[in-house]
Design a protein around this motif. Structure first.
Motif, PDB file in Angstrom:
ATOM      1  N   LYS A  36      -5.336   7.307  -1.262  1.00  0.00           N
ATOM      2  CA  LYS A  36      -5.536   7.293  -2.711  1.00  0.00           C
ATOM      3  C   LYS A  36      -6.420   8.460  -3.147  1.00  0.00           C
ATOM      4  N   GLU A  37      -7.491   8.715  -2.387  1.00  0.00           N
ATOM      5  CA  GLU A  37      -8.403   9.807  -2.733  1.00  0.00           C
ATOM      6  C   GLU A  37      -7.734  11.170  -2.609  1.00  0.00           C
ATOM      7  N   LEU A  38      -6.922  11.355  -1.562  1.00  0.00           N
ATOM      8  CA  LEU A  38      -6.282  12.647  -1.313  1.00  0.00           C
ATOM      9  C   LEU A  38      -4.861  12.723  -1.866  1.00  0.00           C
ATOM     10  N   HIS A  39      -4.407  11.624  -2.533  1.00  0.00           N
ATOM     11  CA  HIS A  39      -3.080  11.575  -3.163  1.00  0.00           C
ATOM     12  C   HIS A  39      -1.964  11.834  -2.141  1.00  0.00           C
ATOM     13  N   LEU A  40      -1.988  11.074  -1.049  1.00  0.00           N
ATOM     14  CA  LEU A  40      -1.010  11.236   0.015  1.00  0.00           C
ATOM     15  C   LEU A  40       0.200  10.348  -0.209  1.00  0.00           C
ATOM     16  N   SER A  41       1.370  10.830   0.202  1.00  0.00           N
ATOM     17  CA  SER A  41       2.567   9.993   0.218  1.00  0.00           C
ATOM     18  C   SER A  41       2.518   9.093   1.452  1.00  0.00           C
ATOM     19  N   GLN A  42       3.462   8.155   1.533  1.00  0.00           N
ATOM     20  CA  GLN A  42       3.522   7.290   2.714  1.00  0.00           C
ATOM     21  C   GLN A  42       3.788   8.120   3.977  1.00  0.00           C
ATOM     22  N   ALA A 355       7.472   7.907  11.505  1.00  0.00           N
ATOM     23  CA  ALA A 355       8.833   7.407  11.309  1.00  0.00           C
ATOM     24  C   ALA A 355       8.844   6.218  10.356  1.00  0.00           C
ATOM     25  N   MET A 356       7.878   5.316  10.531  1.00  0.00           N
ATOM     26  CA  MET A 356       7.818   4.163   9.641  1.00  0.00           C
ATOM     27  C   MET A 356       7.478   4.586   8.211  1.00  0.00           C
ATOM     28  N   ASP A 361       9.247   5.342   2.632  1.00  0.00           N
ATOM     29  CA  ASP A 361       9.521   6.241   1.502  1.00  0.00           C
ATOM     30  C   ASP A 361      11.006   6.269   1.167  1.00  0.00           C
ATOM     31  N   SER A 362      11.858   6.323   2.206  1.00  0.00           N
ATOM     32  CA  SER A 362      13.306   6.445   2.000  1.00  0.00           C
ATOM     33  C   SER A 362      13.913   5.204   1.357  1.00  0.00           C
ATOM     34  N   PHE A 363      13.293   4.055   1.592  1.00  0.00           N
ATOM     35  CA  PHE A 363      13.821   2.800   1.047  1.00  0.00           C
ATOM     36  C   PHE A 363      12.983   2.283  -0.114  1.00  0.00           C
ATOM     37  N   GLY A 364      12.387   3.230  -0.855  1.00  0.00           N
ATOM     38  CA  GLY A 364      11.711   2.887  -2.099  1.00  0.00           C
ATOM     39  C   GLY A 364      10.499   1.993  -1.943  1.00  0.00           C
ATOM     40  N   GLY A 365       9.778   2.120  -0.825  1.00  0.00           N
ATOM     41  CA  GLY A 365       8.578   1.316  -0.617  1.00  0.00           C
ATOM     42  C   GLY A 365       8.811   0.026   0.139  1.00  0.00           C
ATOM     43  N   SER A 366      10.069  -0.276   0.464  1.00  0.00           N
ATOM     44  CA  SER A 366      10.375  -1.488   1.232  1.00  0.00           C
ATOM     45  C   SER A 366      10.070  -1.272   2.710  1.00  0.00           C
ATOM     46  N   PHE A 367       9.509  -2.305   3.332  1.00  0.00           N
ATOM     47  CA  PHE A 367       9.171  -2.237   4.754  1.00  0.00           C
ATOM     48  C   PHE A 367      10.307  -2.744   5.644  1.00  0.00           C
TER      49      PHE A 367
END
Length: 404
Positions: A36-42, A355-356, A361-367
């Motif tokens: 959150k602080e560094l604005h990172l993607s998954q 990879a996870m 990211d590829s599945f819109g935030g779904s695990f």
């Protein structure tokens, strides 16, 4: 050397593992406020965790050879020092690139510790109690994991994530001093029977036992590190828990895994000696089922139950696989053999979190796809477990049971 001295030396090794696991598992919670602080993607968050494992994997190969050649002392002292110093530096970072670089160097220390410890156990203890000794080191990792998950949540929520790394790094430097002063394991005389002391590395790499174990350990490590790396984020994003609750609830599966590791190590030395294959098979089946049911669980209480059962199976698998070389591989090549194992485990730790993250990211935030990825890895563990067999015709690799 008396048993009291042996246990004291082992307790110092235990402390080194504890520091390493506080750094390792603490990041799994700290990555939430860091991202959150560094604005990172998954994907970037996964890379922060994975960068640690790339260097760790590379170092295991070097550490295995050095430990076989010179003993475990130098490898372990230097490893804990690197872990401690760069844990301190982690708290000083302010950019994505900087934290990647620092975690990469920190991983060099982590890569030396388990491989050096494998040799250390054979220096300190006889073959018939090595599984219990290894289970205690795995317990140190899991105890550190339990403490890290809780403390990281509380400290990060109260004082910020940087303070956690300052505390762990300072503690680690104290442990480094203790190791430097008091950690002096006995020298082990290398066996010269069957020319095992001069076994060429190319012959080791031809061993079916080595590659079966390496593949099993790689895939089980994909599951372990993939799951543990993303569990806090899963609880926060999918189950909508706050940072304190994430740390507190993540402790419960870790505690179950801790108990399972200690119990499995004790049983392998006793009633389950020679039955490591069945532990792996049962653990893979139980863990796979529980991963699926955890994702489908209707509420956090049910999900936590399945997480805990999964952790029992996961720890049993790891304990059984790691014990095999400690009990059956010749003293002369144990470092190199376990170096290959830990290299595979380190590469799994490098691959799985990224990879996870990419799958999430590829599945819109779904695990969901990430969990299926882990279940597939467990299926490979199960297949390898079915084909695993201790060979009887390679005395250069297999330890004579009467000699240790």
């Amino acid at each position: 050397m008396g048993s009291g001295r042996r246990h004291f030396i082992f307790s110092l090794l235990f402390l080194g593992w504890l520091v390493d696991s506080l750094t390792l598992f603490g990041m799994n919670v700290a990555i939430i406020p860091i991202s959150k602080e560094l604005h990172l993607s998954q994907t970037q968050s996964g890379m922060v965790i994975s960068s640690f494992w790339l260097s760790s994997a590379l170092m295991t190969l070097i550490a295995g050879w050095v430990s076989d050649k010179f003993g475990s002392r130098k490898v372990i002292v230097i490893a804990v020092f690197i872990i401690s110093l760069f844990s301190l530096l982690t708290g000083m970072t302010g950019s994505f690139i900087a934290i990647l670089a620092i975690r990469f160097v920190l991983g060099l220390g982590d890569g030396g510790l388990p491989t050096g410890s494998g040799v250390a156990i054979t220096e300190i203890y006889k073959r018939e109690v090595r599984a219990r000794a290894k289970s205690m080191l795995l317990a140190a990792q899991l105890i550190g994991g339990v403490l890290a998950l809780y403390l990281a949540g509380v400290i990060a929520d109260t004082w910020g994530w940087r303070v956690m790394f300052y505390i762990v790094g300072g503690l680690g430097l104290v442990v480094t001093l203790l190791l430097f002063k008091y950690y002096n394991p006995p020298k082990v005389e290398k066996s010269t029977s069957n020319h095992s002391n001069s076994l060429p590395m190319k012959d080791l790499y031809k061993s079916k036992l080595l590659w079966t174990i390496v593949i099993m350990y790689f895939c089980s490590s994909v599951v372990h590190w993939g799951f543990s790396s993303w569990l806090p984020s899963y609880l926060e994003q999918t189950r909508h828990l706050n940072l304190r609750d994430v740390g507190s609830l993540s402790m419960i599966p870790q505690a179950c895994g801790l108990l399972a590791a200690v119990l499995t190590g004790f049983l392998i030395d006793k009633s389950l000696a020679g039955k490591e294959k069945f532990i792996v098979l049962i653990g893979a089946i139980v863990s796979g089922i529980c991963l699926y049911l955890m994702f489908k669980a209707p509420n956090i209480q049910v999900a936590l139950t399945y997480q805990s059962i999964f952790s029992v199976g996961d720890s049993a698998i790891a304990m059984a696989i790691i014990t095999i070389p400690l009990k059956y591989v010749s003293q002369n090549i144990i470092g190199s053999f376990m170096g290959m194992m830990y290299f595979a485990g380190g590469m799994a730790g490098f691959i799985a979190p990224t990879a996870m993250g990419a799958l999430i990211d590829s599945f819109g935030g779904s695990f969901q796809a990430a969990f299926i990825f882990l279940i597939c890895a467990l299926a490979v563990v199960l297949i390898c477990g079915l084909f695993y067999k201790i060979p009887k015709n390679n005395p250069s690799i297999i330890e004579n049971n009467q000699s240790a």
